[in-house]
Each structure stands twice: as C-alpha cells, then as structure tokens.
Design a protein around this motif. Sequence first.
Motif, mmCIF file in Angstrom:
data_model
loop_
_atom_site.group_PDB
_atom_site.id
_atom_site.type_symbol
_atom_site.label_atom_id
_atom_site.label_comp_id
_atom_site.label_asym_id
_atom_site.label_seq_id
_atom_site.Cartn_x
_atom_site.Cartn_y
_atom_site.Cartn_z
ATOM 1 N N MET A 102 -7.499 -12.118 -28.773
ATOM 2 C CA MET A 102 -9.028 -12.189 -28.464
ATOM 3 C C MET A 102 -9.618 -11.002 -28.489
ATOM 4 O O MET A 102 -10.801 -10.843 -28.786
ATOM 5 C CB MET A 102 -9.165 -12.715 -26.687
ATOM 6 N N ALA A 103 -8.970 -9.772 -28.211
ATOM 7 C CA ALA A 103 -9.515 -8.515 -28.341
ATOM 8 C C ALA A 103 -9.645 -8.130 -29.710
ATOM 9 O O ALA A 103 -10.926 -7.704 -30.011
ATOM 10 C CB ALA A 103 -8.525 -7.363 -27.799
ATOM 11 N N ALA A 104 -8.743 -8.714 -30.672
ATOM 12 C CA ALA A 104 -9.055 -8.379 -32.085
ATOM 13 C C ALA A 104 -10.398 -9.349 -32.607
ATOM 14 O O ALA A 104 -11.189 -8.883 -33.613
ATOM 15 C CB ALA A 104 -7.848 -8.692 -33.023
ATOM 16 N N VAL A 105 -10.343 -10.406 -32.061
ATOM 17 C CA VAL A 105 -11.532 -11.315 -32.539
ATOM 18 C C VAL A 105 -12.838 -11.210 -31.874
ATOM 19 O O VAL A 105 -13.653 -11.219 -32.587
ATOM 20 C CB VAL A 105 -10.959 -12.858 -32.468
ATOM 21 N N LEU A 106 -12.801 -11.089 -30.669
ATOM 22 C CA LEU A 106 -14.041 -11.170 -29.780
ATOM 23 C C LEU A 106 -14.413 -9.815 -29.566
ATOM 24 O O LEU A 106 -15.792 -9.589 -29.141
ATOM 25 C CB LEU A 106 -13.932 -11.776 -28.586
ATOM 26 N N GLY A 107 -13.510 -8.669 -29.564
ATOM 27 C CA GLY A 107 -13.717 -7.272 -29.163
ATOM 28 C C GLY A 107 -13.983 -6.991 -27.660
ATOM 29 O O GLY A 107 -14.714 -6.297 -27.369
ATOM 30 N N ILE A 108 -13.164 -7.899 -27.312
ATOM 31 C CA ILE A 108 -13.155 -7.795 -25.653
ATOM 32 C C ILE A 108 -11.919 -7.266 -25.105
ATOM 33 O O ILE A 108 -10.977 -7.936 -25.470
ATOM 34 C CB ILE A 108 -13.613 -8.898 -24.875
ATOM 35 N N ALA A 109 -11.830 -5.965 -24.538
ATOM 36 C CA ALA A 109 -10.484 -5.655 -24.054
ATOM 37 C C ALA A 109 -9.954 -6.478 -22.810
ATOM 38 O O ALA A 109 -10.621 -7.312 -22.533
ATOM 39 C CB ALA A 109 -10.602 -4.336 -23.456
ATOM 40 N N PRO A 110 -8.594 -6.589 -22.548
ATOM 41 C CA PRO A 110 -7.933 -7.500 -21.610
ATOM 42 C C PRO A 110 -8.695 -7.000 -20.438
ATOM 43 O O PRO A 110 -8.734 -8.035 -19.488
ATOM 44 C CB PRO A 110 -6.654 -7.081 -21.652
ATOM 45 N N ASN A 111 -8.980 -6.019 -20.063
ATOM 46 C CA ASN A 111 -9.885 -5.723 -18.627
ATOM 47 C C ASN A 111 -11.174 -6.114 -18.627
ATOM 48 O O ASN A 111 -11.897 -5.854 -17.703
ATOM 49 C CB ASN A 111 -9.707 -4.415 -18.427
ATOM 50 N N GLY A 112 -11.696 -6.772 -19.728
ATOM 51 C CA GLY A 112 -13.146 -7.386 -19.902
ATOM 52 C C GLY A 112 -14.170 -6.198 -20.570
ATOM 53 O O GLY A 112 -15.241 -6.822 -20.785
ATOM 54 N N LEU A 113 -13.837 -5.062 -20.678
ATOM 55 C CA LEU A 113 -14.754 -4.072 -21.319
ATOM 56 C C LEU A 113 -14.857 -4.190 -22.784
ATOM 57 O O LEU A 113 -14.032 -4.829 -23.535
ATOM 58 C CB LEU A 113 -14.331 -2.686 -21.134
ATOM 59 N N PRO A 114 -16.220 -3.994 -23.475
ATOM 60 C CA PRO A 114 -16.332 -4.259 -24.701
ATOM 61 C C PRO A 114 -15.435 -3.025 -25.512
ATOM 62 O O PRO A 114 -15.443 -1.928 -25.004
ATOM 63 C CB PRO A 114 -17.904 -3.933 -25.215
ATOM 64 N N LEU A 115 -14.867 -3.347 -26.581
ATOM 65 C CA LEU A 115 -14.128 -2.321 -27.515
ATOM 66 C C LEU A 115 -15.260 -1.438 -28.196
ATOM 67 O O LEU A 115 -15.930 -1.945 -28.714
ATOM 68 C CB LEU A 115 -13.333 -3.003 -28.443
ATOM 69 N N GLU A 116 -14.786 -0.338 -28.147
ATOM 70 C CA GLU A 116 -15.595 0.648 -28.838
ATOM 71 C C GLU A 116 -15.383 0.651 -30.371
ATOM 72 O O GLU A 116 -14.011 0.191 -30.470
ATOM 73 C CB GLU A 116 -15.497 2.025 -28.267
ATOM 74 N N ALA A 117 -16.081 1.161 -31.325
ATOM 75 C CA ALA A 117 -15.634 1.071 -32.596
ATOM 76 C C ALA A 117 -14.368 2.160 -32.913
ATOM 77 O O ALA A 117 -14.222 3.404 -32.231
ATOM 78 C CB ALA A 117 -16.762 1.885 -33.351
ATOM 79 N N GLY A 118 -13.397 1.841 -33.855
ATOM 80 C CA GLY A 118 -12.299 2.484 -34.035
ATOM 81 C C GLY A 118 -11.292 2.218 -32.961
ATOM 82 O O GLY A 118 -10.178 2.871 -33.095
#
Length: 242
Positions: free
Chosen positions: A189-205
């Motif tokens: 889900m992190a790879a597809v939705l861009g959401i870390a397991p802790n719920g924070l949005p993933l930063e670029a890179g």
Amino acid sequence: MLRPIQAERLKMKRTFAMKLVWLAPLLTLFFSFALMHGRYFQSGAYNWWYVLMLPGALSLFCALLIQKDARMKFRPVLSLPVSPSRIWLGKAGLGLVWLAAACLLLFAGATLGGQVWNQAVSLADGLLGSLLLVVTMAWQIPLCLFLAARLGLFVSVLANLLVGLASGLLAAPHAYWWAVPYAIPLRLMAAVLGIAPNGLPLEAGDPLWDKGVILPGLVISLVLAVLLLALTSLWFRKKEAR
C-alpha cells in the motif's frame, strides 16, 4: 465451488456478520471524516482501513462465520452428504467474497470523498490498492477460520488483530518485510498509495515508493493462501473421522 459458498451465504443471511461488509467501511469513512477532516480524509481512510479496521473486521467475520458450527462441534455440517473439504472451501470462499466486497465499498467511499475534498489518491491507484489488499490478505481467511474453531471468537479475533498490528507495523518499513505476512499489505500500500504504514504521506525519493515489492508480495501471499487453505481443509476433513 459456488454451491458451498451460496449455502454459507444463506446460512449467514440477515446476521451481523453479513452487515459487517458495509458497516466496517462506513465506520472507517466516518472516523476519517470526523478526525482528519477534508485534507487528509482519503489517505486517513485508506490507512486506517488496511492497518486496523479491515484486519479486525475480517477476523470477526470469520469467527462469526464458523461460531455456530463450532459450538455444536461441527456435527450438523459433517453429517451432510457433502465432502468436509467442500464445506470448508465454501466458508473460505464466502470470506473471500466478503473481503472483496468490503474493500471495493471502502474504495468507492474514499474515492467519492476525494472528489469532495483533497484527492490524495488517484482513482487508478485506489482501485489497484484495493485489489492488492484482497489478494495479500486472503491468506488470513483460512487462518482466522481455524483459529476461531480452535480458540473461540474473542481470543481468535484479538490474537490475529494484535499480532498482525504489531508485526505488520514493525516489519513493513524494513528490508525483511517479505518474511512477515502481516507486513506485506502495508508495504504494498505504501508503494501504490504513497502512504507510510504510520499514516504519513511518503516524501519524494522515499524507498517505500519502490513498486518492485508488488510482484514478490503477491506471489508470497498467494502461495501462503493456498498452503493455509490446504492445511486447514485437511484438518477439517480429519474431524469427520473422529
């Protein structure tokens, strides 16, 4: 295969277990709206869904699905002129239908919310993520059925939820994510939705954006689902001989 599923569905008709298919997504959307408001509604809904609400609801559904038969030590169903394996596959099949329907309902609600407020997840990514959730969590269905039959409703639901929550959140961000089945949905889900397991949005890179985890995650989950389904079906078939 469809007849055993249909038989289980009729048995569970108008029960609380079947209401969970819309109640769990609805509660997730409500809490996300109430606590996250507009900007983070969509990402919050998805994250709470696959981290907490879906594992808990799936565990509860499986426990309720098998509870009635387990209380009578499966005597009524094992006396039927049907292979015990088909009965077990019917229960697992209904669990898979429930899982797919619940994920698609959450996807629909989150997508509609994204149109009203901030759309953090695209339509295509939301649909892909929902389908991946179905595949990567399917292995929990035979496991939860087995645990509920052996341990009862309360212990099985609590055990699967707590073990999954702790191990999934711990392992998902690390290189050994693939070795912890509960971490696979969170990592994909992190790879597809861009959401870390802790719920924070993933930063670029961020390394969690790596979509190379999708294929191995799917393969591991499918193999595990087939293995657990075969083992638990064998266990249930042996009950006939007792």
